[in-house]
Design a protein around this motif. Structure first.
Motif, short mmCIF file in Angstrom:
data_model
loop_
_atom_site.label_atom_id
_atom_site.label_comp_id
_atom_site.label_asym_id
_atom_site.label_seq_id
_atom_site.Cartn_x
_atom_site.Cartn_y
_atom_site.Cartn_z
N PRO A 1 -66.99 4.63 -59.26
CA PRO A 1 -67.83 4.15 -60.77
C PRO A 1 -69.33 4.31 -60.63
O PRO A 1 -69.97 3.78 -59.30
CB PRO A 1 -67.20 3.23 -61.37
N LEU B 1 -64.62 1.01 -69.59
CA LEU B 1 -64.24 1.78 -68.14
C LEU B 1 -65.39 2.96 -68.71
O LEU B 1 -66.70 3.41 -67.70
CB LEU B 1 -63.03 2.41 -68.04
N PHE C 1 -57.60 8.33 -68.03
CA PHE C 1 -58.65 9.07 -66.62
C PHE C 1 -58.20 10.59 -66.11
O PHE C 1 -59.60 11.07 -65.82
CB PHE C 1 -59.16 7.75 -65.64
N PHE D 1 -69.33 2.66 -67.47
CA PHE D 1 -69.98 3.20 -66.12
C PHE D 1 -70.19 4.81 -65.93
O PHE D 1 -68.91 5.06 -67.53
CB PHE D 1 -68.83 3.42 -64.87
N ASP D 2 -70.45 5.83 -65.47
CA ASP D 2 -70.75 7.11 -65.40
C ASP D 2 -69.41 7.12 -64.17
O ASP D 2 -69.60 6.65 -63.35
CB ASP D 2 -71.56 8.04 -64.38
N TRP D 3 -68.64 8.27 -64.22
CA TRP D 3 -67.34 8.43 -62.72
C TRP D 3 -67.82 9.63 -62.29
O TRP D 3 -67.79 10.94 -62.99
CB TRP D 3 -65.78 8.56 -63.56
N LYS D 4 -67.02 9.70 -60.97
CA LYS D 4 -67.33 11.26 -59.92
C LYS D 4 -66.13 10.91 -59.41
O LYS D 4 -65.85 10.12 -59.00
CB LYS D 4 -68.70 11.23 -59.91
N ALA E 1 -61.49 7.37 -57.99
CA ALA E 1 -62.70 7.79 -58.41
C ALA E 1 -63.96 6.92 -58.15
O ALA E 1 -63.03 5.54 -57.95
CB ALA E 1 -63.22 7.86 -60.16
N LEU F 1 -61.85 13.24 -66.67
CA LEU F 1 -62.10 13.64 -65.06
C LEU F 1 -62.20 15.23 -64.65
O LEU F 1 -62.99 15.73 -64.44
CB LEU F 1 -61.85 13.07 -63.60
#
Length: 184
Positions: A180, A143, A17, A147-150, A178, A21
């Protein structure tokens, strides 16, 4: 075996991750090509961030010479997987995260190819290899697919601290945070 696989699996997911990211294009590609691309991403993370940077010690059973080095019988040998994964004679641009380097490659995670040894090799390889890979693949697939992650607080991908905390298992020095968002 179950306890060991949980710690190493969660650490692997943390490293994956972190890299995803830091590389949003790779994250998007993984979300779009989950089945084909997931193994390449995992291999690249194991290359750059091996969970156990030094394999368990091996002992030579007889005198031998490797690359001009004499190794006497009963010598203890530590294999530095971290250094192998960053060797410029083995990998082009070894410090860069490039999962595509495994496109069309026969390099596997089982130790048959000595340029990638996250689980060791031969009789002394990790007995939890299959369980660990299954856990990591399932967790990552869920995951990334769901989900989108920022990053929080306007943080930029390059701001992620990739400092390693050395131990039996090499973890990140700082926790990854992060946010989600459901991809429903």
């Amino acid at each position: 075996m179950l306890i060991v696989s949980m710690d190493t699996s969660s650490t692997t997911v943390d490293w994956v991750f972190s890299e995803l990211l830091r590389h949003p294009k790779v994250m998007k590609k993984l979300q779009n090509e989950l089945l084909e691309y997931l193994d390449m991403v995992i291999k690249e993370v194991f290359r750059l961030h091996p969970i156990a940077p030094l394999l368990i010690p091996h002992e030579s059973v007889e005198d031998c010479t490797i690359d001009g080095f004499d190794i006497p019988k009963s010598s203890r040998i530590l294999v530095n997987v971290w250094a192998i994964g960053r060797d410029p004679e083995v990998w082009s641009e070894p410090e860069k995260f490039v999962p595509e380097r495994f496109v069309g490659s026969n390099i596997d995670l089982r130790g048959r190819d000595f340029q990638l040894l996250p689980f060791g090799s031969g009789r002394r390889s990790c007995p939890g290899l299959q369980l660990g890979l299954t856990i990591v693949r399932l967790m990552l697939a869920q995951l990334v697919h769901c989900f989108d992650w920022k990053l929080p607080n306007g943080m930029m991908p390059n701001d992620i601290d990739m400092t390693e905390k050395f131990g039996l298992v090499t973890t990140r020095a700082q926790h990854l945070m992060a946010i989600p968002t459901c991809r429903c």
